[in-house]
Design a protein around this motif. Structure first.
Motif, short mmCIF file in Angstrom:
data_model
loop_
_atom_site.label_atom_id
_atom_site.label_comp_id
_atom_site.label_asym_id
_atom_site.label_seq_id
_atom_site.Cartn_x
_atom_site.Cartn_y
_atom_site.Cartn_z
N ILE A 132 93.73 30.97 49.34
CA ILE A 132 93.64 29.52 49.20
C ILE A 132 94.22 28.82 50.41
CG2 ILE A 132 94.12 27.57 47.71
CD1 ILE A 132 92.45 29.81 46.41
N THR A 133 95.48 29.09 50.68
CA THR A 133 96.16 28.45 51.80
C THR A 133 96.14 29.37 53.01
OG1 THR A 133 98.30 29.37 51.13
CG2 THR A 133 97.67 27.26 50.19
N GLY A 134 96.49 28.82 54.15
CA GLY A 134 96.58 29.62 55.37
C GLY A 134 95.23 29.82 56.04
N PRO A 135 95.23 30.41 57.25
CA PRO A 135 93.99 30.65 57.99
C PRO A 135 93.02 31.51 57.19
CG PRO A 135 95.91 30.98 59.39
CD PRO A 135 96.44 30.83 58.00
N GLY A 136 91.77 31.09 57.15
CA GLY A 136 90.75 31.84 56.42
C GLY A 136 90.74 31.60 54.94
N GLY A 137 91.69 30.78 54.42
CA GLY A 137 91.69 30.43 53.01
C GLY A 137 90.64 29.38 52.70
N ALA A 138 90.39 29.17 51.42
CA ALA A 138 89.32 28.27 51.01
C ALA A 138 89.53 26.86 51.56
CB ALA A 138 89.24 28.23 49.48
N TRP A 139 90.78 26.37 51.50
CA TRP A 139 91.02 25.02 52.00
C TRP A 139 90.82 24.95 53.52
CZ3 TRP A 139 96.28 24.13 49.08
CH2 TRP A 139 96.00 23.92 47.72
N ASP A 140 91.22 26.00 54.23
CA ASP A 140 91.04 26.03 55.68
C ASP A 140 89.56 26.02 56.04
OD1 ASP A 140 91.95 26.38 58.46
OD2 ASP A 140 91.11 28.40 58.26
N LEU A 141 88.76 26.75 55.28
CA LEU A 141 87.32 26.79 55.54
C LEU A 141 86.68 25.43 55.33
CD1 LEU A 141 86.50 30.22 53.84
CD2 LEU A 141 86.63 29.74 56.30
N GLN B 65 79.01 35.31 45.43
CA GLN B 65 77.96 35.84 46.30
C GLN B 65 77.25 34.75 47.10
OE1 GLN B 65 77.83 35.59 43.04
NE2 GLN B 65 75.81 34.93 42.32
N GLU B 66 77.63 33.49 46.88
CA GLU B 66 76.85 32.39 47.44
C GLU B 66 77.41 31.81 48.75
OE1 GLU B 66 75.09 30.62 43.22
OE2 GLU B 66 76.91 29.74 44.10
N ASN B 67 78.73 31.82 48.94
CA ASN B 67 79.27 31.19 50.13
C ASN B 67 80.69 31.68 50.40
OD1 ASN B 67 81.36 29.12 49.02
ND2 ASN B 67 79.53 28.80 47.74
N GLU B 68 81.16 31.42 51.61
CA GLU B 68 82.45 31.94 52.04
C GLU B 68 83.63 31.27 51.35
OE1 GLU B 68 81.65 28.38 54.69
OE2 GLU B 68 80.50 29.93 53.64
N ILE B 69 83.46 30.02 50.93
CA ILE B 69 84.55 29.33 50.23
C ILE B 69 84.77 29.94 48.85
CG2 ILE B 69 85.23 27.12 49.20
CD1 ILE B 69 83.86 25.77 51.62
N ALA B 70 83.67 30.19 48.13
CA ALA B 70 83.79 30.82 46.82
C ALA B 70 84.39 32.22 46.94
CB ALA B 70 82.41 30.90 46.16
N ARG B 71 84.02 32.96 47.98
CA ARG B 71 84.58 34.31 48.15
C ARG B 71 86.08 34.24 48.41
NH1 ARG B 71 79.52 35.13 50.50
NH2 ARG B 71 80.23 34.57 52.60
N ALA B 72 86.50 33.32 49.25
CA ALA B 72 87.93 33.20 49.53
C ALA B 72 88.70 32.80 48.28
CB ALA B 72 88.15 32.17 50.64
N ALA B 73 88.16 31.86 47.51
CA ALA B 73 88.84 31.42 46.30
C ALA B 73 88.95 32.57 45.30
CB ALA B 73 88.10 30.24 45.68
N ARG B 74 87.89 33.35 45.13
CA ARG B 74 87.91 34.47 44.19
C ARG B 74 88.94 35.51 44.61
NH1 ARG B 74 84.51 37.14 40.58
NH2 ARG B 74 83.84 35.05 39.95
N GLN B 75 89.12 35.69 45.90
CA GLN B 75 90.08 36.68 46.40
C GLN B 75 91.51 36.16 46.41
OE1 GLN B 75 88.57 37.74 50.27
NE2 GLN B 75 86.58 38.38 49.46
N GLY B 76 91.69 34.91 45.98
CA GLY B 76 93.02 34.33 45.98
C GLY B 76 93.48 33.83 47.33
N ARG C 102 96.75 17.79 66.49
CA ARG C 102 96.86 18.68 65.33
C ARG C 102 95.50 18.82 64.67
NH1 ARG C 102 97.23 17.93 60.06
NH2 ARG C 102 98.01 15.77 60.06
N PRO C 103 95.10 20.04 64.31
CA PRO C 103 93.80 20.21 63.63
C PRO C 103 93.79 19.51 62.27
CG PRO C 103 94.62 22.31 64.46
CD PRO C 103 95.75 21.34 64.59
N ILE C 104 92.60 19.12 61.84
CA ILE C 104 92.43 18.56 60.51
C ILE C 104 92.76 19.63 59.47
CG2 ILE C 104 90.76 17.64 58.85
CD1 ILE C 104 89.24 16.47 61.26
N ALA C 105 93.60 19.28 58.50
CA ALA C 105 93.94 20.19 57.41
C ALA C 105 93.31 19.70 56.12
CB ALA C 105 95.46 20.27 57.24
N PHE C 106 93.24 20.58 55.14
CA PHE C 106 92.69 20.17 53.85
C PHE C 106 93.50 19.03 53.25
CE2 PHE C 106 92.54 20.38 49.21
CZ PHE C 106 91.17 20.23 49.01
#
Length: 438
Positions: A180-189, A167-178, A215-219
């Protein structure tokens, strides 16, 4: 794990009874360019990588505490302060302690280190597309420079370590939803956050030609830079024992006696072998289990079965990775659970590992903040203790106080001259403008 005494113990003076390891040299380490290490230094100390922008890698791996945190079990998200002075944030207290002791980071840039974490859940595996075996399995992304880079992916996804709660931030929400990789994943955020800071963008372009080319910066770029910094900063081969290995000096007195025991009758080097005093293998040493343990979300126990949770093999129950003993004097508390604050107490417990949990002095634990229900759950359950004792492999051996003191004196000789300062040190500021743990 500290010593696995496999033969009758004899106190002997002089040189070790078996060959010492070869001296550490440059060829054992991956070369790191200084600009990459300097970029990684800033990222390592910058809370921008955590979900709530409140915790950096250094919060749990600070040079002041031997690249650990001085606690048996750390307090990640929901904590304020550093080391033993860390305390719960009244506005956002932690839900539990971090399940395992924060491991030290010395010499992880050496090529010997092909397995990391207490349970070895990440390993070099040339048969995998990315060259690594990790819990992400087929979802493991490519681009990590090696195992030291890849290990950074775990803390930033852990809600108790750096991610925060859903409930605290978008990275935690992405990680909880699985995600991780790809656009909108926790590492991308996380990568987007870093790229949005002009000073970081400029530094990444200066270090990595592909980013300079557009090239964009990646995790993985972030983790590679952090790995470069850790490998550069905490290479530690300037101890008195290193001088011995290079033929420049000899230990004297109790330290010399301890060296003879360690590499001779004591049998310590059976597991603590090689130039960094580790066989990189897994052993059940009866270290008392404190804290929440490692349980899946559908489980409610506080047990930590170690390597078993990685391999699924019953014979791996309660086995943990042999840690390197470099700078061990600085890296306490000791054991996968950080059960022992005192090095002498830890050596003593290893001399009688089957009795360690039964005779454990709970005052050895360094736990900050309020008591949690899970703190002593395992130690309060005789059946749980019996399982740990049954899995413990080494037998008891009698050690006198003099013999223990000799081993500890030798372990002190493994302390490097620059261990507490590193090479680059702690930056005064970081590009995000967030506070730096000093």
């Amino acid at each position: 794990m500290l010593c696995r005494f496999l033969v009758p113990f004899l106190l002997v003076a002089g040189p070790g009874l078996t060959d010492l390891p070869l001296a550490v040299d440059d060829g054992q380490f991956t070369a790191v360019a200084l600009p990459e290490a300097e970029l990684g230094q800033l990222l390592f100390y910058d809370p921008i990588l955590s979900g709530n922008r409140a915790i950096s890698c250094a919060t749990c791996h600070h040079p002041r505490f031997g690249t650990s945190d001085g606690l048996s079990l750390g307090m990640g998200e929901g904590g304020i302060g550093l080391g033993p002075n860390r305390r719960p944030d009244p506005a956002n207290p932690p839900e539990q302690r971090i399940p395992r002791n924060a491991p030290a980071l010395f010499n992880l840039g050496a090529q010997d280190f092909t397995v990391l974490f207490h349970d070895g859940r990440i390993e070099v595996d040339p048969t995998r597309p990315g060259g690594l075996r990790t819990p992400l399995a087929a979802d493991m992304t490519l681009g990590f420079s090696g195992i030291l880079s890849a290990q950074t992916m775990f803390p930033v996804l852990s809600q108790d370590e750096m991610a925060g709660h859903v409930q605290e931030n978008e990275i935690a929400r992405a990680a909880r939803q699985g995600l991780i990789t790809g656009p909108g994943g926790a590492w991308d955020l996380i990568a987007q956050r870093v790229a949005a800071i002009p000073a970081y963008q400029a530094r990444f372009e200066a270090v990595y030609p592909e980013i300079a080319a557009g090239r964009p910066i990646a995790f993985t770029d972030i983790s590679n830079a952090i790995a470069g910094f850790m490998g550069f900063e905490w290479r530690s081969d300037d101890s008195p024992f290193d001088a011995v290995l290079r033929g420049e000096a000899a230990l004297e007195g109790a330290a010399a006696d301890g060296q003879a025991l360690f590499y001779g009758a004591g049998g310590c080097s059976t597991c603590h072998s090689g130039p960094f005093q580790t066989d990189h293998d897994f052993h059940a040493m009866g270290v008392p289990q404190i804290g929440p343990g490692k349980a899946a979300r559908f489980e409610s126990h506080s047990r930590d079965e170690g390597r078993l949770r990685v391999t699924g093999l019953a014979e791996d129950a309660f086995k943990f990775r042999t840690p390197s003993l470099r700078n061990v004097r600085l890296t306490g508390p000791y054991g996968h659970s950080g059960a022992y604050a005192d090095l002498t107490e830890f050596v003593t417990a290893h001399a009688d590992p089957r009795r360690a949990s039964e005779a454990y002095d709970r005052s050895q634990a360094v736990l900050v903040g309020p008591s949690f229900a899970s703190d002593w759950r395992i130690l309060d359950d005789p059946a749980e203790i019996a399982q740990i004792v049954a899995a413990t492999s080494p037998d008891r051996i009698d050690l006198s106080p003099t013999e223990i003191a000799a081993l500890v004196a030798f372990l002190d000789s493994l302390t490097g001259a620059t261990a507490l300062t590193g090479r680059l040190g702690v930056p005064e500021t970081v590009p995000s403008g967030l506070p730096v743990d000093q």
